[in-house]
Design a protein around this motif. Structure first.
Motif, mmCIF file in Angstrom:
data_model
loop_
_atom_site.group_PDB
_atom_site.id
_atom_site.type_symbol
_atom_site.label_atom_id
_atom_site.label_comp_id
_atom_site.label_asym_id
_atom_site.label_seq_id
_atom_site.Cartn_x
_atom_site.Cartn_y
_atom_site.Cartn_z
ATOM 1 N N GLY A 87 0.835 -1.203 0.000
ATOM 2 C CA GLY A 87 0.000 0.000 0.000
ATOM 3 C C GLY A 87 0.865 1.245 0.000
ATOM 4 N N CYS A 88 1.743 1.351 -1.000
ATOM 5 C CA CYS A 88 2.776 2.406 -0.989
ATOM 6 C C CYS A 88 2.218 3.790 -1.288
ATOM 7 C CB CYS A 88 3.877 2.075 -1.993
ATOM 8 S SG CYS A 88 3.301 2.034 -3.705
ATOM 9 N N GLY A 89 0.984 3.892 -1.848
ATOM 10 C CA GLY A 89 0.422 5.201 -2.187
ATOM 11 C C GLY A 89 1.370 5.970 -3.096
ATOM 12 N N GLY A 145 4.286 6.900 -2.717
ATOM 13 C CA GLY A 145 5.655 6.388 -2.732
ATOM 14 C C GLY A 145 6.671 7.006 -1.793
ATOM 15 N N ARG A 146 6.228 7.867 -0.848
ATOM 16 C CA ARG A 146 7.249 8.598 -0.055
ATOM 17 C C ARG A 146 8.151 7.653 0.745
ATOM 18 N NH1 ARG A 146 5.130 9.417 4.983
ATOM 19 N NH2 ARG A 146 3.156 8.273 5.111
ATOM 20 N N ASN A 147 7.599 6.570 1.304
ATOM 21 C CA ASN A 147 8.438 5.658 2.101
ATOM 22 C C ASN A 147 9.282 4.733 1.216
ATOM 23 O OD1 ASN A 147 7.696 6.502 4.782
ATOM 24 N ND2 ASN A 147 5.661 5.651 4.351
ATOM 25 N N ALA A 193 7.366 -2.056 -4.493
ATOM 26 C CA ALA A 193 6.286 -1.347 -3.797
ATOM 27 C C ALA A 193 4.976 -1.611 -4.528
ATOM 28 C CB ALA A 193 6.592 0.141 -3.754
ATOM 29 N N VAL A 194 3.962 -1.989 -3.747
ATOM 30 C CA VAL A 194 2.691 -2.432 -4.323
ATOM 31 C C VAL A 194 1.552 -1.521 -3.879
ATOM 32 C CG1 VAL A 194 1.044 -4.347 -4.314
ATOM 33 C CG2 VAL A 194 3.484 -4.833 -4.145
ATOM 34 N N ASP A 195 0.658 -1.206 -4.804
ATOM 35 C CA ASP A 195 -0.575 -0.504 -4.428
ATOM 36 C C ASP A 195 -1.690 -0.912 -5.375
ATOM 37 O OD1 ASP A 195 -1.104 2.108 -2.445
ATOM 38 O OD2 ASP A 195 -2.603 1.823 -4.035
ATOM 39 N N ILE A 196 -2.911 -0.927 -4.843
ATOM 40 C CA ILE A 196 -4.063 -1.361 -5.636
ATOM 41 C C ILE A 196 -4.505 -0.281 -6.628
ATOM 42 C CG2 ILE A 196 -5.939 -0.532 -4.118
ATOM 43 C CD1 ILE A 196 -7.159 -3.385 -4.411
ATOM 44 N N ASP A 246 4.333 -1.499 6.049
ATOM 45 C CA ASP A 246 2.949 -1.110 5.763
ATOM 46 C C ASP A 246 2.634 0.144 6.560
ATOM 47 O OD1 ASP A 246 0.242 -0.607 5.933
ATOM 48 O OD2 ASP A 246 -0.349 -2.637 6.459
ATOM 49 N N SER A 247 2.441 1.244 5.868
ATOM 50 C CA SER A 247 2.060 2.482 6.540
ATOM 51 C C SER A 247 0.643 2.834 6.102
ATOM 52 C CB SER A 247 3.037 3.604 6.156
ATOM 53 O OG SER A 247 2.659 4.798 6.787
ATOM 54 N N GLY A 248 -0.342 2.317 6.824
ATOM 55 C CA GLY A 248 -1.722 2.744 6.583
ATOM 56 C C GLY A 248 -2.601 1.811 5.778
HETATM 57 C C1 LIG Z 1 -3.812 5.277 3.845
HETATM 58 S S1 LIG Z 1 -3.121 4.891 2.292
HETATM 59 C C2 LIG Z 1 -1.385 4.971 2.678
HETATM 60 C C3 LIG Z 1 -0.492 5.310 1.522
HETATM 61 C C4 LIG Z 1 1.013 5.334 1.801
HETATM 62 N N1 LIG Z 1 1.448 4.140 2.492
HETATM 63 C C5 LIG Z 1 1.441 6.548 2.598
HETATM 64 O O1 LIG Z 1 1.427 6.477 3.826
HETATM 65 O O2 LIG Z 1 1.791 7.592 1.995
HETATM 66 C C6 LIG Z 1 -3.426 3.146 2.116
HETATM 67 C C7 LIG Z 1 -2.959 2.595 0.776
HETATM 68 O O3 LIG Z 1 -3.221 1.197 0.706
HETATM 69 C C8 LIG Z 1 -3.641 0.878 -0.624
HETATM 70 N N2 LIG Z 1 -4.405 -0.390 -0.560
HETATM 71 C C9 LIG Z 1 -5.586 -0.607 0.072
HETATM 72 N N3 LIG Z 1 -5.969 -1.892 -0.050
HETATM 73 C C10 LIG Z 1 -5.003 -2.510 -0.785
HETATM 74 C C11 LIG Z 1 -4.798 -3.845 -1.251
HETATM 75 N N4 LIG Z 1 -5.690 -4.795 -0.982
HETATM 76 N N5 LIG Z 1 -3.695 -4.124 -1.981
HETATM 77 C C12 LIG Z 1 -2.778 -3.144 -2.270
HETATM 78 N N6 LIG Z 1 -2.914 -1.874 -1.844
HETATM 79 C C13 LIG Z 1 -3.997 -1.542 -1.113
HETATM 80 C C14 LIG Z 1 -4.455 2.092 -1.058
HETATM 81 O O4 LIG Z 1 -4.570 2.242 -2.440
HETATM 82 C C15 LIG Z 1 -3.674 3.227 -0.400
HETATM 83 O O5 LIG Z 1 -2.708 3.768 -1.272
#
Ligand SMILES: C[S@@+](CC[C@H](N)C(=O)[O-])C[C@H]1O[C@@H](n2cnc3c(N)ncnc32)[C@H](O)[C@@H]1O
Length: 239
Positions: free
Chosen positions: A66-68, A70-72, A85-88, A129-131
């Motif tokens: 859940g890299c969003g 990408g800052r981390n 880094a993976v994100d949906i 995992d941040s968030g």
């Molecule tokens: C609160 S955001 C945090 C983003 C980033 N880690 C940050 O702190 O800047 C949660 C992230 O998890 C991703 N996410 C949610 N469910 C997911 C899944 N099942 N697989 C991959 N990514 C997922 C979302 O798209 C979102 O970018």
């Protein structure tokens, strides 16, 4: 037969159907990059992540879930890590790729659901995992922990940032299904969070994130827990 429940997979599928679909939700979430979301306004890494790298770990390979934007992941690549880094969300991955390109950093960004990813076993020194976890419905947690244990190397480290009760919704696991909603993310009491991980992981640190100002070099909000854990040896490691 439609809507049958004959095995665990059918049961999980039924529970998934009660909760919002993650992909469209997160795609829309990232459509407007100027939104007033704390981690949209900063490129800085989490203050706890920087502490881990300074004092506890020197990973060669890292995976961010859940890299969003990408800052981390970018911070870890700057420290010399080989980062995946993976994100949906495609919108989030595009944003993260642009930021990494601006800094000439090589990061393997992948768009997809962590539960559909085919990643190699025992391949990462560190997973972060941040968030993400607090946005997962309770029935997906076991799968989430099993996935981390599978792809982490033996004695590998796992870093987590997750809502405290002040940061997220104060709801029980059962209420999520009663109301068909996680109400913006689940807030975890310390014990509730530790209970989830204590069997597979040893806790090196567990504390609140430090509040940082926009002008600081680090990101921090005190409504979040942070923890650095180490994978406990499994029986297989002794055979
Ligand atoms: C609160 S955001 C945090 C983003 C980033 N880690 C940050 O702190 O800047 C949660 C992230 O998890 C991703 N996410 C949610 N469910 C997911 C899944 N099942 N697989 C991959 N990514 C997922 C979302 O798209 C979102 O970018």
């Amino acid at each position: 037969m439609k809507e049958k429940i004959l095995n665990n997979q059918d049961l999980y599928q039924m529970l998934d159907s009660l909760i919002r679909k993650p992909k469209p939700f997160w795609e829309e979430f990232y459509e407007d990059r100027d939104k007033e979301i704390p981690f949209f306004q900063t490129k800085q890494p989490d203050e706890n992540l920087v502490e881990y790298f300074h004092h506890y770990i020197k990973p060669r390979t890292a995976l961010e879930l859940g890299c969003g934007p990408g800052r981390n992941a970018i911070y870890m690549a700057r420290q010399g890590c080989e980062v995946e880094a993976v994100d949906i969300s495609e919108n989030a991955i595009e944003w993260a790729q642009e930021r990494a390109a601006d800094e000439n950093l090589q990061i393997r960004f992948r768009c997809g659901d962590i539960f559909q990813m085919n990643l190699q076993e025992d391949s990462y020194d560190f997973i972060y995992d941040s968030g993400l976890l607090h946005h997962l419905p309770p029935h997906q947690r076991m799968k989430y922990i099993a996935f981390i244990c599978k792809v982490l190397k033996p004695k590998g480290h796992f870093g987590l940032v997750c809502f405290t009760p002040e940061g997220g919704a104060d709801i029980t696991d059962w209420e999520v299904y009663r109301h068909y909603s996680m109400q913006g993310g689940i807030g975890y009491e310390e014990e509730r969070l530790k209970e989830l991980f204590k069997k597979e992981f040893h806790f090196h640190t567990f504390r609140r994130m430090k509040k940082m100002e926009q002008s600081d070099d680090l990101f921090g909000e005190d409504f979040l827990w942070t923890s650095l854990m180490e994978l406990r040896p499994s029986l297989d490691d002794f055979i």
